[in-house]
Motif scaffolding. Sequence first.
Motif, short mmCIF file in Angstrom:
data_model
loop_
_atom_site.label_atom_id
_atom_site.label_comp_id
_atom_site.label_asym_id
_atom_site.label_seq_id
_atom_site.Cartn_x
_atom_site.Cartn_y
_atom_site.Cartn_z
N ILE A 91 -57.33 77.82 -91.97
CA ILE A 91 -58.47 76.90 -91.90
C ILE A 91 -59.71 77.72 -92.22
O ILE A 91 -59.88 78.81 -91.69
CB ILE A 91 -58.65 76.29 -90.49
N ILE A 92 -60.56 77.19 -93.10
CA ILE A 92 -61.81 77.89 -93.42
C ILE A 92 -62.96 77.06 -92.88
O ILE A 92 -63.27 75.97 -93.41
CB ILE A 92 -61.93 78.14 -94.93
N ALA A 93 -63.54 77.56 -91.80
CA ALA A 93 -64.62 76.83 -91.12
C ALA A 93 -65.60 77.84 -90.55
O ALA A 93 -65.20 78.74 -89.82
CB ALA A 93 -64.05 75.97 -89.99
N GLU A 94 -66.85 77.67 -90.89
CA GLU A 94 -67.88 78.56 -90.33
C GLU A 94 -68.07 78.24 -88.84
O GLU A 94 -68.24 79.12 -88.03
CB GLU A 94 -69.18 78.36 -91.11
N GLU A 95 -68.05 76.95 -88.54
CA GLU A 95 -68.19 76.44 -87.19
C GLU A 95 -67.26 75.24 -87.06
O GLU A 95 -67.00 74.57 -88.05
CB GLU A 95 -69.62 75.91 -86.95
N PRO A 96 -66.81 74.88 -85.88
CA PRO A 96 -66.92 75.62 -84.64
C PRO A 96 -65.90 76.76 -84.59
O PRO A 96 -65.02 76.82 -85.45
CB PRO A 96 -66.58 74.55 -83.58
N LYS A 97 -66.00 77.59 -83.61
CA LYS A 97 -65.02 78.67 -83.43
C LYS A 97 -63.69 78.04 -83.00
O LYS A 97 -63.65 77.22 -82.07
CB LYS A 97 -65.50 79.65 -82.35
N LEU A 98 -62.62 78.41 -83.68
CA LEU A 98 -61.35 77.71 -83.46
C LEU A 98 -60.35 78.50 -82.62
O LEU A 98 -59.29 77.98 -82.27
CB LEU A 98 -60.74 77.33 -84.81
N VAL A 99 -60.71 79.73 -82.29
CA VAL A 99 -59.77 80.58 -81.51
C VAL A 99 -59.20 79.86 -80.28
O VAL A 99 -58.00 79.87 -80.07
CB VAL A 99 -60.44 81.92 -81.11
N PRO A 100 -60.05 79.16 -79.49
CA PRO A 100 -59.49 78.54 -78.27
C PRO A 100 -58.53 77.40 -78.57
O PRO A 100 -57.83 76.95 -77.66
CB PRO A 100 -60.73 78.00 -77.54
N PHE A 101 -58.49 76.91 -79.79
CA PHE A 101 -57.70 75.71 -80.11
C PHE A 101 -56.46 75.99 -80.95
O PHE A 101 -55.64 75.11 -81.16
CB PHE A 101 -58.59 74.71 -80.86
N LYS A 102 -56.33 77.22 -81.43
CA LYS A 102 -55.26 77.50 -82.40
C LYS A 102 -53.86 77.26 -81.84
O LYS A 102 -53.01 76.72 -82.52
CB LYS A 102 -55.38 78.94 -82.93
N LYS A 103 -53.65 77.66 -80.57
CA LYS A 103 -52.30 77.51 -80.02
C LYS A 103 -51.94 76.03 -79.87
O LYS A 103 -50.82 75.62 -80.21
CB LYS A 103 -52.17 78.24 -78.68
N GLN A 104 -52.88 75.23 -79.39
CA GLN A 104 -52.61 73.80 -79.24
C GLN A 104 -52.36 73.14 -80.60
O GLN A 104 -51.48 72.28 -80.74
CB GLN A 104 -53.78 73.11 -78.53
N ILE A 105 -53.10 73.58 -81.61
CA ILE A 105 -52.89 73.06 -82.97
C ILE A 105 -51.48 73.39 -83.44
O ILE A 105 -50.76 72.53 -83.97
CB ILE A 105 -53.96 73.63 -83.93
N ARG A 106 -51.06 74.63 -83.23
CA ARG A 106 -49.70 75.03 -83.62
C ARG A 106 -48.66 74.19 -82.87
O ARG A 106 -47.65 73.77 -83.44
CB ARG A 106 -49.47 76.51 -83.34
N GLN A 107 -48.93 73.97 -81.58
CA GLN A 107 -47.98 73.17 -80.78
C GLN A 107 -47.90 71.74 -81.31
O GLN A 107 -46.81 71.17 -81.38
CB GLN A 107 -48.41 73.17 -79.31
#
Length: 159
Positions: free
Chosen positions: A99-115
């Motif tokens: 994912i290429i996004a300047e904002e928002p920061k996606l680190v806290p959401f990556k695991k849930q997205i993968r799930q």
Amino acid sequence: MYRVGIGYDIHRLVEGRRLFLGGLEIPYIKGLLGHSDADVLLHAICDALLGAIACGDIGEHFPDNEPEYCGIASIELLEKVHSMIKKQGFKINQIDSVIIAEEPKLVPFKKQIRQNIAGALNLSLDDVGVKAKTNEGLGETGKSEAIAAYAVATLIKEA
Ligand code: MG
């Protein structure tokens, strides 16, 4: 027999829309513009899967002038694409994405997205890669005017 597919998508970020990435609603001041929920990551993954079976693209199967798909959750489109793959005798081996996004920061959401993706496609978490990058302030994605996504998928022909 292995097959590989590639997918890409980009959507504009606008005010007054909710932001969905990988089937997850992410708190942000803007959302992606589109006929469906505009989930750019799931659209790129759908195209990677369709590409692996040389079966066109998401716009062909789910036209954006079709009322049926207005506001649809893209996870439903992903499930429809998965059915097409299974019908042709293929099984998903693995997916990787960026994912290429300047904002928002996606680190806290990556695991849930993968799930979410693994759950929708009946894969294990280890088979779904999701990476998030900024565009170093360059171009539309870098100026937070858009979010883009790339994906690749490998499929195996079931014996
Ligand atoms: Mg799209």
